[in-house]
Design an enzyme around this catalytic site. Structure first.
Site, PDB file in Angstrom:
ATOM      1  N   ASP A   1       3.680   4.644  -7.146  1.00  0.00           N
ATOM      2  CA  ASP A   1       3.370   4.900  -5.739  1.00  0.00           C
ATOM      3  C   ASP A   1       3.418   6.394  -5.413  1.00  0.00           C
ATOM      4  OD1 ASP A   1       3.431   2.193  -5.754  1.00  0.00           O
ATOM      5  OD2 ASP A   1       5.159   1.960  -4.411  1.00  0.00           O
TER       6      ASP A   1
ATOM      7  N   LEU B   1       0.823  -1.215   0.000  1.00  0.00           N
ATOM      8  CA  LEU B   1       0.000   0.000   0.000  1.00  0.00           C
ATOM      9  C   LEU B   1       0.861   1.272   0.000  1.00  0.00           C
ATOM     10  CD1 LEU B   1      -2.837  -1.104   2.480  1.00  0.00           C
ATOM     11  CD2 LEU B   1      -2.765  -1.331  -0.001  1.00  0.00           C
TER      12      LEU B   1
HETATM   13  P1  ADP Z   1       5.601  -0.359   1.073  1.00  0.00           P
HETATM   14  O1  ADP Z   1       5.968   0.943   0.431  1.00  0.00           O
HETATM   15  O2  ADP Z   1       4.872  -1.269   0.152  1.00  0.00           O
HETATM   16  O3  ADP Z   1       4.865  -0.197   2.357  1.00  0.00           O
HETATM   17  P2  ADP Z   1       8.451  -0.577   1.266  1.00  0.00           P
HETATM   18  O4  ADP Z   1       9.339  -1.707   1.619  1.00  0.00           O
HETATM   19  O5  ADP Z   1       8.636   0.095  -0.036  1.00  0.00           O
HETATM   20  O6  ADP Z   1       6.959  -1.117   1.416  1.00  0.00           O
HETATM   21  O7  ADP Z   1       8.566   0.552   2.365  1.00  0.00           O
HETATM   22  C1  ADP Z   1       8.473   0.253   3.738  1.00  0.00           C
HETATM   23  C2  ADP Z   1       9.553   1.005   4.472  1.00  0.00           C
HETATM   24  O8  ADP Z   1       9.300   2.425   4.433  1.00  0.00           O
HETATM   25  C3  ADP Z   1       9.639   0.681   5.938  1.00  0.00           C
HETATM   26  O9  ADP Z   1      10.376  -0.488   6.161  1.00  0.00           O
HETATM   27  C4  ADP Z   1      10.340   1.922   6.471  1.00  0.00           C
HETATM   28  O10 ADP Z   1      11.724   1.864   6.217  1.00  0.00           O
HETATM   29  C5  ADP Z   1       9.758   3.028   5.610  1.00  0.00           C
HETATM   30  N1  ADP Z   1       8.609   3.670   6.278  1.00  0.00           N
HETATM   31  C6  ADP Z   1       7.357   3.786   5.793  1.00  0.00           C
HETATM   32  N2  ADP Z   1       6.561   4.450   6.668  1.00  0.00           N
HETATM   33  C7  ADP Z   1       7.307   4.765   7.736  1.00  0.00           C
HETATM   34  C8  ADP Z   1       7.058   5.404   8.991  1.00  0.00           C
HETATM   35  N3  ADP Z   1       5.850   5.852   9.312  1.00  0.00           N
HETATM   36  N4  ADP Z   1       8.102   5.533   9.853  1.00  0.00           N
HETATM   37  C9  ADP Z   1       9.307   5.076   9.519  1.00  0.00           C
HETATM   38  N5  ADP Z   1       9.606   4.425   8.388  1.00  0.00           N
HETATM   39  C10 ADP Z   1       8.618   4.261   7.489  1.00  0.00           C
HETATM   40 MG    MG Z   2       7.299   1.184  -1.182  1.00  0.00          MG
END
Ligand code: ADP
Ligand code: MG
Length: 385
Positions: free
Chosen positions: A173, A126
């Site tokens: 995204d 998401l």
């Molecule tokens: P997706 O975008 O599908 O959720 P990703 O692997 O691309 O999955 O991104 C997830 C990563 O983004 C997390 O592991 C973290 O490093 C970072 N991230 C996203 N939201 C936050 C948040 N609220 N606080 C800290 N890091 C975040």
């Molecule tokens: Mg991502």
């Protein structure tokens, strides 16, 4: 919303002096059609969701960013004059990267203190990473006193992922999180970087079905798919040098070249061509609530993703069966990059509770996993609150 502000004000005051002066937000997103079509420069039907990343911030006089994530329970402090990748708090690299590429684009940034909080689940398809990037970019704009074009902001976020984080993702995204609109879904042309708004019939609810299955293989499998699509383009280019991406390929071109393609390449290309066509075909039945057509398009997307693009997972198959067996379902498919994570259903609005209860029960019986099911509404793109 008021509760969230109150909660974040408290968290802010625990770590920094005073109260936050700047609030920004950016939504996550879900694709209603178009798996892996973005980096093939095709089309996606994408929708923002009312799960958002928020920043509560206050400007600083110096060039230091001090940021803490309530979700990660970690934070870091860094100077805008020293933007090196740091593996101690990897998530802060998204912040550094957005700073780096905004500065490279010519924007003068100021430092800030901030608390991050998100209701977008991580790594579930998401786009929590794009929501974080877009909220960070909004915060830099608010504290530094400039405005960035939202498409440029999306491209800076994509650059951050591609070149600083090292994820070879398309524009989907970030574009969605920057450009979404409340109550609508967007039909995105990933080459032109233009989108048009599409109405969703009020007779349809968008329901996220999180398999809660970890997406372990995602990095390498994602890169493999990209390479296989590129290999397909290379073969097609011999037929017509004007072909630059699968976006340019007609079904006639594909039929003429497919016998020269090794098996996985042929299947990957066929899926992308068909998926692009499904995106274009979706607008009308989505706005008119044509249940028969919606079911056709969603199910062929799921079967194509599973059998041709091979981005399925055992948990996704069990979830798909649980979704199509549930009361009130109109259509069901994968979401995000696949290999687990979330799926998406169109459901009759009065049946959402019955649908959710049924999916949770059947999925538990099939997998012993606890699914999370929730309806979402499209929210506005990234903004200052
Ligand atoms: P997706 O975008 O599908 O959720 P990703 O692997 O691309 O999955 O991104 C997830 C990563 O983004 C997390 O592991 C973290 O490093 C970072 N991230 C996203 N939201 C936050 C948040 N609220 N606080 C800290 N890091 C975040
Ligand atoms: Mg991502």
């Amino acid at each position: 919303m008021d509760n969230r502000k109150e909660f974040l004000t408290k968290e802010f005051s625990k770590r920094f002096q005073g109260k936050p002066e700047v609030w920004t937000r950016a939504p996550g997103r879900v694709d209603l059609m178009g798996s892996h079509t973005d980096y093939n420069l095709g089309y996606v039907m994408t929708m923002t969701i009312d799960r958002e990343t928020w920043l509560a911030a206050s400007p600083r006089a110096d060039r230091v960013v001090n940021i803490y994530s309530v979700d990660m329970k970690s934070g870091a402090e860094f100077s805008l004059d020293d933007l090196k990748k740091d593996e101690k708090t990897p998530w802060v690299n998204y912040v550094r990267a957005v700073a780096k590429y905004s500065m490279e684009a010519g924007y003068k940034l100021k430092g800030f203190n901030a608390i991050v909080h998100s209701t977008v689940p991580f790594s579930a398809g998401l786009s929590s990473s794009a929501a974080l990037e877009m909220a960070i970019a909004m915060t830099f704009q608010a504290v530094s006193g400039f405005e960035m074009d939202p498409v440029e902001m999306a491209l800076i976020g994509q650059k951050a992922e591609n070149h600083f984080i090292g994820v070879n993702s398309g524009i989907l995204d970030q574009y969605s999180s920057a450009m979404g609109e409340a109550g609508k879904t967007i039909l995105l042309d990933c080459r032109a970087l233009r989108s048009s708004l599409v109405n969703i019939s009020p007779e349809l609810k968008i329901v996220i079905c999180d398999t809660k299955a970890k997406r372990n293989l995602l990095g390498s499998e994602y890169d493999d798919r990209r390479k296989q699509c590129e290999a397909g383009v290379a073969i097609l280019q011999k037929l017509d040098p004007k072909i630059e991406s699968l976006r340019d390929v007609s079904f006639e071109d594909f039929d003429a070249a497919k016998d020269q393609m090794p098996d996985p390449v042929r299947k990957r290309c066929q899926f992308i061509l068909e998926e692009n066509q499904r995106v274009l075909d979706l607008a009308e039945p989505l706005s008119k609530n044509d249940g028969v057509r919606l079911k056709e398009l969603f199910s062929s997307s799921y079967f194509g993703a599973r059998d041709l693009f091979e981005i399925g997972a055992p948990a996704m198959e069990e979830m798909y069966q649980s979704m199509v067996n549930a009361p009130g379902v109109v259509a069901a498919r994968q979401a995000g990059a696949g290999f687990g994570g979330c799926m998406v259903a169109l459901v009759h609005p009065q049946k959402v509770d019955a649908f959710s209860a049924s999916v949770i029960k059947e999925y538990k019986q099939r997998t012993d996993l606890d699914a999370e099911i929730y309806a979402v509404e499209a929210s506005d793109g990234a903004s200052i609150i």
